[in-house]
Design a protein around this motif. Structure first.
Motif, short mmCIF file in Angstrom:
data_model
loop_
_atom_site.label_atom_id
_atom_site.label_comp_id
_atom_site.label_asym_id
_atom_site.label_seq_id
_atom_site.Cartn_x
_atom_site.Cartn_y
_atom_site.Cartn_z
N GLU A 84 0.81 -1.22 0.00
CA GLU A 84 0.00 0.00 0.00
C GLU A 84 0.85 1.27 0.00
O GLU A 84 0.46 2.26 -0.62
CB GLU A 84 -0.96 0.00 1.19
N LEU A 85 1.99 1.27 0.68
CA LEU A 85 2.83 2.47 0.69
C LEU A 85 3.38 2.74 -0.70
O LEU A 85 3.32 3.87 -1.18
CB LEU A 85 3.96 2.33 1.70
N ALA A 86 3.89 1.71 -1.37
CA ALA A 86 4.44 1.88 -2.72
C ALA A 86 3.37 2.40 -3.67
O ALA A 86 3.62 3.30 -4.48
CB ALA A 86 5.02 0.57 -3.22
N ARG A 87 2.16 1.85 -3.59
CA ARG A 87 1.08 2.28 -4.47
C ARG A 87 0.68 3.72 -4.15
O ARG A 87 0.45 4.53 -5.05
CB ARG A 87 -0.12 1.35 -4.36
N TYR A 88 0.58 4.05 -2.86
CA TYR A 88 0.21 5.40 -2.45
C TYR A 88 1.22 6.42 -2.98
O TYR A 88 0.85 7.43 -3.56
CB TYR A 88 0.14 5.45 -0.92
N VAL A 89 2.49 6.13 -2.80
CA VAL A 89 3.54 7.04 -3.27
C VAL A 89 3.50 7.14 -4.79
O VAL A 89 3.68 8.23 -5.35
CB VAL A 89 4.92 6.60 -2.75
N ALA A 90 3.21 6.04 -5.47
CA ALA A 90 3.12 6.07 -6.94
C ALA A 90 1.99 6.99 -7.41
O ALA A 90 2.06 7.56 -8.51
CB ALA A 90 2.91 4.66 -7.49
N MET A 91 0.96 7.15 -6.60
CA MET A 91 -0.14 8.05 -6.96
C MET A 91 0.30 9.52 -6.90
O MET A 91 -0.30 10.38 -7.52
CB MET A 91 -1.33 7.85 -6.03
N LEU A 92 1.37 9.79 -6.13
CA LEU A 92 1.77 11.17 -5.87
C LEU A 92 3.11 11.56 -6.49
O LEU A 92 3.38 12.75 -6.64
CB LEU A 92 1.82 11.40 -4.36
N VAL A 93 3.93 10.60 -6.80
CA VAL A 93 5.29 10.87 -7.28
C VAL A 93 5.45 10.32 -8.70
O VAL A 93 5.09 9.17 -8.96
CB VAL A 93 6.33 10.21 -6.34
N PRO A 94 5.97 11.13 -9.63
CA PRO A 94 6.21 10.62 -10.99
C PRO A 94 7.07 9.36 -10.95
O PRO A 94 8.01 9.26 -10.16
CB PRO A 94 6.94 11.78 -11.68
N HIS A 95 6.74 8.41 -11.82
CA HIS A 95 7.42 7.12 -11.81
C HIS A 95 7.25 6.43 -13.16
O HIS A 95 6.49 6.90 -14.01
CB HIS A 95 6.85 6.22 -10.71
N GLN A 96 7.94 5.32 -13.30
CA GLN A 96 7.78 4.43 -14.44
C GLN A 96 7.67 3.01 -13.90
O GLN A 96 8.16 2.72 -12.81
CB GLN A 96 8.96 4.53 -15.40
N PHE A 97 7.04 2.14 -14.68
CA PHE A 97 6.95 0.74 -14.30
C PHE A 97 7.95 -0.06 -15.12
O PHE A 97 8.11 0.17 -16.32
CB PHE A 97 5.55 0.19 -14.56
N SER A 98 8.58 -0.98 -14.47
CA SER A 98 9.49 -1.90 -15.14
C SER A 98 9.07 -3.31 -14.76
O SER A 98 8.86 -3.61 -13.59
CB SER A 98 10.93 -1.63 -14.67
N ARG A 99 8.92 -4.16 -15.76
CA ARG A 99 8.53 -5.55 -15.48
C ARG A 99 9.59 -6.23 -14.61
O ARG A 99 9.29 -7.06 -13.77
CB ARG A 99 8.34 -6.33 -16.77
N LYS A 100 10.82 -5.85 -14.82
CA LYS A 100 11.93 -6.46 -14.08
C LYS A 100 12.09 -5.86 -12.68
O LYS A 100 12.25 -6.59 -11.71
CB LYS A 100 13.22 -6.27 -14.88
N ASP A 101 12.02 -4.53 -12.57
CA ASP A 101 12.34 -3.86 -11.31
C ASP A 101 11.13 -3.28 -10.58
O ASP A 101 11.28 -2.72 -9.50
CB ASP A 101 13.34 -2.73 -11.57
#
Length: 165
Positions: A84-101
């Protein structure tokens, strides 16, 4: 663990009323403990062919920005082990998704978010006379930052708070 459901209607209307009573109840009854472990169940109706993650949908991100503005201490209450913390922060901070990382946050944006949150939550905890900073320190560690106790001492020293102005 407590699961708070967030409907499509709430997301689209920026309405926090579905979850506000649960969070407010915690604030008035259990605010010196951090054992709530919230999970946010997002019910957002979208085309099954839509490849975007929820954090890539503007309406969902905007709702989370509003949530964060109204409940800035919410990251302390989330079920971190459930992601939940990672998802919450992803809602607020620019990011990219990597299948590997997995989630790759923009480093500068994450650093700004973390330090802003440390300043805000240190003050919030201090005003509620909560001396334990371990959950805040652990939160920053989960995001890749190690905080020295000296930072908290500096922030908590007399005449440093925002209420002095």
């Amino acid at each position: 663990m407590t699961t708070l459901k967030i409907s499509d209607r709430a997301l689209l209307s920026l309405d926090l009323s579905e979850i506000a009573p649960s969070i407010d109840r915690w604030l008035t009854t259990e605010a010196k403990q951090f054992d709530l472990d919230l999970t946010l169940a997002i019910e957002y109706d979208r085309d099954p062919q839509d490849p975007r993650e929820l954090s890539e949908i503007a309406e969902v991100r905007l709702w989370f920005i509003r949530l964060d503005a109204c409940y800035p201490y919410l990251p302390l209450l989330l079920d971190w082990q459930a992601g939940e913390l990672a998802r919450y922060v992803a809602m607020l901070v620019p990011h990219q998704f990597s299948r590997k990382d997995g989630i790759q946050y923009n480093p500068e944006a994450l650093e700004i978010w973390v330090m802003y949150r440390v300043f805000l939550l240190t003050d919030w905890l201090q005003h509620r006379q909560i001396a334990d900073r371990s959950r805040l320190k652990f939160m920053t560690q989960m995001l890749g930052y190690e905080l020295d106790d000296g930072l908290f001492e500096l922030l908590e020293s007399p005449n440093k708070g925002i209420n002095e102005h």
